[in-house]
Design a protein around this motif. Sequence first.
Motif, PDB file in Angstrom:
ATOM      1  N   THR A 155       0.755  -1.039  -0.047  1.00  0.00           N
ATOM      2  CA  THR A 155       0.093  -0.021   0.194  1.00  0.00           C
ATOM      3  C   THR A 155       0.853   1.364  -0.087  1.00  0.00           C
ATOM      4  OG1 THR A 155      -1.969  -1.071   1.248  1.00  0.00           O
ATOM      5  CG2 THR A 155      -1.732   1.253   1.229  1.00  0.00           C
ATOM      6  N   TYR A 174     -11.391   6.998  -9.096  1.00  0.00           N
ATOM      7  CA  TYR A 174     -10.527   6.215  -7.989  1.00  0.00           C
ATOM      8  C   TYR A 174     -11.366   6.525  -6.519  1.00  0.00           C
ATOM      9  CZ  TYR A 174      -7.226   4.822  -4.283  1.00  0.00           C
ATOM     10  OH  TYR A 174      -6.409   4.470  -3.395  1.00  0.00           O
ATOM     11  N   ASP A 222     -13.926   4.587  -3.972  1.00  0.00           N
ATOM     12  CA  ASP A 222     -13.591   4.306  -2.993  1.00  0.00           C
ATOM     13  C   ASP A 222     -14.846   4.676  -1.753  1.00  0.00           C
ATOM     14  OD1 ASP A 222     -11.847   3.922  -0.699  1.00  0.00           O
ATOM     15  OD2 ASP A 222     -11.268   5.945  -0.635  1.00  0.00           O
ATOM     16  N   GLU A 271      -8.252  -0.824  -5.775  1.00  0.00           N
ATOM     17  CA  GLU A 271      -8.924  -0.313  -4.774  1.00  0.00           C
ATOM     18  C   GLU A 271     -10.139  -1.217  -4.226  1.00  0.00           C
ATOM     19  OE1 GLU A 271     -10.978   2.148  -1.761  1.00  0.00           O
ATOM     20  OE2 GLU A 271     -11.975   1.368  -3.774  1.00  0.00           O
ATOM     21  N   SER A 285      -8.588  -3.947  -2.047  1.00  0.00           N
ATOM     22  CA  SER A 285      -7.957  -3.324  -0.920  1.00  0.00           C
ATOM     23  C   SER A 285      -8.931  -3.095   0.053  1.00  0.00           C
ATOM     24  CB  SER A 285      -7.181  -2.193  -1.046  1.00  0.00           C
ATOM     25  OG  SER A 285      -6.180  -2.328  -2.162  1.00  0.00           O
ATOM     26  N   THR A 286     -10.097  -2.413  -0.132  1.00  0.00           N
ATOM     27  CA  THR A 286     -11.122  -1.911   0.607  1.00  0.00           C
ATOM     28  C   THR A 286     -11.889  -3.249   1.474  1.00  0.00           C
ATOM     29  OG1 THR A 286     -11.962  -0.289  -0.639  1.00  0.00           O
ATOM     30  CG2 THR A 286     -13.543  -1.110   0.896  1.00  0.00           C
TER      31      THR A 286
END
Length: 431
Positions: A23, A52, A56, A119, A122-123
């Motif tokens: 990250t 992005y 997010d 993303e 990752s979330t």
Amino acid sequence: MLKKLMNSPTTYALGMFAMMIPTQAFSSFYSYFYVEKLGLGVGLATLARVIYLIWDAANQPLFGYLSDRTRTRWGRRKPWIVSSIPLFMATFIMVFAVPDGLSGFSLFGWFVVALVLFEGVSTIIWVNYGALFPELFRGDRARAKASAVQQGYQIAAILIASVLTPILFAAIGFGYMSVVFAAVFAVFMIGFVVTTQENKQASVEPPLPIMEAFRSTLRNKQFWIFNIANSFAQTVNGLLGSSIPFYAKYVLHVPEPQVSLLLASVFVPVIPLVAVWYWIVRKLGGLRGWRLSLIAYGLSVIPLWFATGLGTGIAAGIVVGFGLAGFLVTPPVVTGQIIDQDYEQTGSRREGVYTAVGGFITRSSGLISALAFWIVGMIFGYVSGENPGPDPESTFRYLISVVPLCLLAVSMVISFFLPRLPGSGSGLGKQ
């Protein structure tokens, strides 16, 4: 041996270490890679970043709610994390392993797709990892210890990624660099997964319907007060990080190679100082420890105003490290108390929704930081490196000291509207 490591603060922190290395490499170098190395236009790169950020903002509450509703024999969070490990590796590599020959809108298309996929995965991992914290660690003492260990691992990962990323991409290229970091992520994340066991009782409790879950969360005044206060303090983290290179150039007048020493003076002391803040939270409790960390963080930025060279800048950076360590350790403890109180009132554990919505509020701090940078730049005439204006020294002296002090003062005032929480008293030695 494995039983002894199960759900320990050290093995839980392996997850933070695993995630922060790629990250940090991503956040520090993805714009540089696409704009500077691949030649993507700044306008298209900015548009991709806007897409992005919108994605997010939209996906965090959704993934948090879905996580809370998950019911499996392995728990609510681990199935999401385990299934996301190979996807995280693949999408991280996709960001940096760009096919040859892409340019213009084709490169822009690859960039947008890679950002959105990375993303999203990752979330999923961040939301589920964060939601495990208040479930695995109960009470201020256990949470303060776990948070201190976690933040120590986080800072270590940031330092490793910051140092190794330029070395690796210079030696083997960005594509192979991403493969190396993806492999490191997998090793440490698997170590975290096999030493984590969820609370089975939390997995059998009936979930709230989607509208009721979000309605209850958004009506929780304590949740809003805490996260709004935290967003102002979080702004300081981003503002300091982005301002230090300018501060070094225009205020301290040190050459670029020495900027890393200034950054290290802030981040390296955080690793041992988190132990100090663990002791403070044990003595004062989560809420008062958090308020004290805001005061300490605010006072710690004052010496930056008076620094005049590398030596005094490093000394001021070490002082900032003390305040930063407190702000990193204490918020998870208070978050856990708010979630515990919500569970007592609703009978349903919603760590995922709280973690996701809280993360969305906190990320809004980037807008505050950008606004502060623009306003101060306008006041002193700073436009860019090519047009720094008549007084760039004052621009960045104010940005790195006065503005953070004001933001933390606002955060401190808001924090006093947060009432006493269960288990937030002083002298907490119980689990």
